[in-house]
Design an enzyme around this catalytic site. Structure first.
Site, PDB file in Angstrom:
ATOM      1  N   HIS A   9       0.882  -1.163   0.000  1.00 39.36           N
ATOM      2  CA  HIS A   9       0.000   0.000   0.000  1.00 39.36           C
ATOM      3  C   HIS A   9       0.923   1.217   0.000  1.00 39.36           C
ATOM      4  O   HIS A   9       2.094   1.117   0.425  1.00 39.36           O
ATOM      5  CB  HIS A   9      -0.905   0.007   1.234  1.00 39.36           C
ATOM      6  CG  HIS A   9      -1.883  -1.135   1.227  1.00 39.36           C
ATOM      7  ND1 HIS A   9      -1.913  -2.090   2.198  1.00 39.36           N
ATOM      8  CD2 HIS A   9      -2.845  -1.461   0.330  1.00 39.36           C
ATOM      9  CE1 HIS A   9      -2.868  -2.972   1.902  1.00 39.36           C
ATOM     10  NE2 HIS A   9      -3.440  -2.613   0.773  1.00 39.36           N
TER      11      HIS A   9
ATOM     12  N   GLU B 180      -9.122 -11.883  -6.293  1.00 36.76           N
ATOM     13  CA  GLU B 180      -8.854 -12.540  -5.004  1.00 36.76           C
ATOM     14  C   GLU B 180      -9.886 -13.645  -4.779  1.00 36.76           C
ATOM     15  O   GLU B 180     -11.100 -13.413  -4.852  1.00 36.76           O
ATOM     16  CB  GLU B 180      -8.909 -11.520  -3.865  1.00 36.76           C
ATOM     17  CG  GLU B 180      -8.810 -12.235  -2.526  1.00 36.76           C
ATOM     18  CD  GLU B 180      -8.533 -11.353  -1.329  1.00 36.76           C
ATOM     19  OE1 GLU B 180      -7.764 -10.390  -1.451  1.00 36.76           O
ATOM     20  OE2 GLU B 180      -9.093 -11.660  -0.264  1.00 36.76           O
TER      21      GLU B 180
ATOM     22  N   ASP C 292       2.369   1.666   3.314  1.00 41.62           N
ATOM     23  CA  ASP C 292       3.312   0.619   3.755  1.00 41.62           C
ATOM     24  C   ASP C 292       4.713   1.061   3.353  1.00 41.62           C
ATOM     25  O   ASP C 292       5.683   0.857   4.087  1.00 41.62           O
ATOM     26  CB  ASP C 292       3.065  -0.718   3.034  1.00 41.62           C
ATOM     27  CG  ASP C 292       1.770  -1.409   3.438  1.00 41.62           C
ATOM     28  OD1 ASP C 292       1.410  -1.336   4.622  1.00 41.62           O
ATOM     29  OD2 ASP C 292       1.137  -2.032   2.554  1.00 41.62           O
TER      30      ASP C 292
ATOM     31  N   GLU D 101      -9.258  -4.488  -7.977  1.00 43.10           N
ATOM     32  CA  GLU D 101      -9.492  -5.725  -7.212  1.00 43.10           C
ATOM     33  C   GLU D 101     -10.932  -5.694  -6.695  1.00 43.10           C
ATOM     34  O   GLU D 101     -11.232  -5.035  -5.706  1.00 43.10           O
ATOM     35  CB  GLU D 101      -8.493  -5.808  -6.049  1.00 43.10           C
ATOM     36  CG  GLU D 101      -8.635  -7.088  -5.257  1.00 43.10           C
ATOM     37  CD  GLU D 101      -7.594  -7.233  -4.139  1.00 43.10           C
ATOM     38  OE1 GLU D 101      -6.536  -6.574  -4.185  1.00 43.10           O
ATOM     39  OE2 GLU D 101      -7.853  -8.004  -3.211  1.00 43.10           O
TER      40      GLU D 101
HETATM   41  C1  XUL Z   1      -8.918  -6.459   1.138  1.00 44.58           C
HETATM   42  C2  XUL Z   1      -7.811  -6.810   0.279  1.00 44.58           C
HETATM   43  C3  XUL Z   1      -6.678  -5.850   0.220  1.00 44.58           C
HETATM   44  C4  XUL Z   1      -6.134  -5.657  -1.133  1.00 44.58           C
HETATM   45  C5  XUL Z   1      -5.023  -4.649  -1.258  1.00 44.58           C
HETATM   46  O1  XUL Z   1      -9.934  -7.362   1.188  1.00 44.58           O
HETATM   47  O2  XUL Z   1      -7.801  -7.859  -0.316  1.00 44.58           O
HETATM   48  O3  XUL Z   1      -5.688  -6.278   1.093  1.00 44.58           O
HETATM   49  O4  XUL Z   1      -5.634  -6.857  -1.614  1.00 44.58           O
HETATM   50  O5  XUL Z   1      -5.422  -3.382  -0.940  1.00 44.58           O
HETATM   51 MN    MN Z   2      -6.523  -8.826  -1.777  1.00 37.28          MN
END
Ligand code: XUL
Ligand code: MN
Length: 344
Positions: A48, A209, A51, A173
């Site tokens: 991030h 994800e 980070d 995402e």
């Molecule tokens: C939240 C998530 C985050 C993103 C990056 O659910 O997956 O950690 O991957 O901002």
């Molecule tokens: Mn994620």
């Protein structure tokens, strides 16, 4: 040995706080995490913006770049790449009601400022990927925002980023909910539509994800496949999730091995990684885990990917073709289960 190059983020080794309880482990300094990531065999780190550059709100653009330079040096010391930088818009007091889709024009400006700074940081870190997890780009109260206007605002924000730097790639995402109730961009299909509406669709893709797909009631492998069909799977966050509840970020394969197998299978079959894509592990340490054993979830996830790659290598495509020709899917399913259970 895996065919993939793995990454993780500093947040994947966290202090264990959850919505109902405080931290249970001490914070680990970034350098220690980076060293451990290298030891675990990762090829890169995900960041991030804060980070990489903590406290960036209070810094000038020059100061931000200088701080990012120190992180670049740290990564170089451990021979690790930076995979992406993601503006962390959900934690900031300016973005309580969202960033790019906040009802406040000032907050929307702030969100763009953070997006531009993320691009500056990415440049210094030597990567060209910006990830947008659109955490609060939606509503808690459905009537509080105009959904049409705000989808257009998301497209405008992505366009502004593409125009700011002609080399960056924006990867959205998607996640259907949490922390908000209703997301404006909940699935891969939504990401593809937003991508197509931007000024440079070739530079706007998706990070899929596993847990986010499951939260949307969708199959992670098919969501990956959807993005792959458009050549827009820029990264994956492998993890696992027990049903449609809060985002759990469990170790990959911990809940549903067949679903995990099919994710690895679709990645292998489509040569994922051949254009430099990484396999991100967005897995979290269990809250109950003691500090001295708080990296196991990453090691376990890599191991599971590797074992499933072997299963994919052994997958009998001739037998599959025979079953398909005979439309005998019970036979095919039985074979897959025997393969996964080590009985073939
Ligand atoms: C939240 C998530 C985050 C993103 C990056 O659910 O997956 O950690 O991957 O901002
Ligand atoms: Mn994620």
């Amino acid at each position: 040995m895996s065919r993939f190059r793995f990454t993780a983020g500093p947040w994947n080794v966290h202090e264990g706080a959850d919505a109902f309880g405080p931290e249970v482990r001490a914070s680990i300094p970034l350098e220690e995490k980076v060293a451990k990531f290298a030891e675990l065999g990762l090829s890169g780190v995900q960041f991030h913006d804060d980070d990489a550059v903590p406290g960036l709100n209070e810094m000038t653009e020059g100061e931000i770049r200088a701080e990012a330079g120190k992180i670049r040096a740290l990564l170089d010391r451990y021979n690790l790449a930076a995979e992406f930088v993601a503006p962390r818009l959900w934690m900031d007091p300016h973005t309580v009601d969202g960033g790019f889709t906040s009802n406040s024009a000032e907050d929307r400006e702030f969100a763009l400022w953070r997006a531009y700074r993320s691009i500056d940081i990415a440049r210094v870190l030597g990567c060209n990927k910006i990830v947008l997890w659109l955490a609060r780009e939606g509503t808690l109260c459905a009537e509080s925002k105009n959904p049409v206007e705000n989808v257009r605002r998301l497209i405008d924000a992505v366009n502004a980023m593409l125009r700011y730097d002609d080399r960056i790639e924006v990867l959205i995402e998607p996640k259907p909910n949490e922390p908000i109730d209703r997301s404006f961009c909940p699935t891969t299909g939504h990401v593809m539509a937003i991508s197509a509406a931007t000024v440079d669709p070739a530079r706007v893709g998706c990070v899929l994800e596993s847990a986010h797909a499951i939260l949307a009631g969708l199959d992670p492998a098919n969501e990956m496949a959807f993005a792959l069909a458009f050549s827009k799977l820029g990264s994956v966050h492998l993890n696992d999730q027990n049903g449609m509840k809060f985002d759990q970020d469990k170790s990959f394969g911990a809940e549903n091995l067949r679903q995990a197998f099919n994710q690895v299978k679709v990645l292998c079959e489509n040569n994922y990684g051949s254009r430099g894509e990484f396999v991100g592990l967005d897995v979290k340490v269990m809250r109950t885990q003691r500090a001295e054993a708080c990296y196991q979830h990453i090691a376990n996830s890599i191991r599971v990917v590797e074992m499933l790659e072997k299963k994919v290598e052994r997958f009998d495509y001739d037998y599959q073709a025979k079953c398909v020709a005979a439309r005998d899917y019970e036979a095919l399913e039985g074979y897959v289960l025997r393969l996964l259970l080590g009985d073939v």
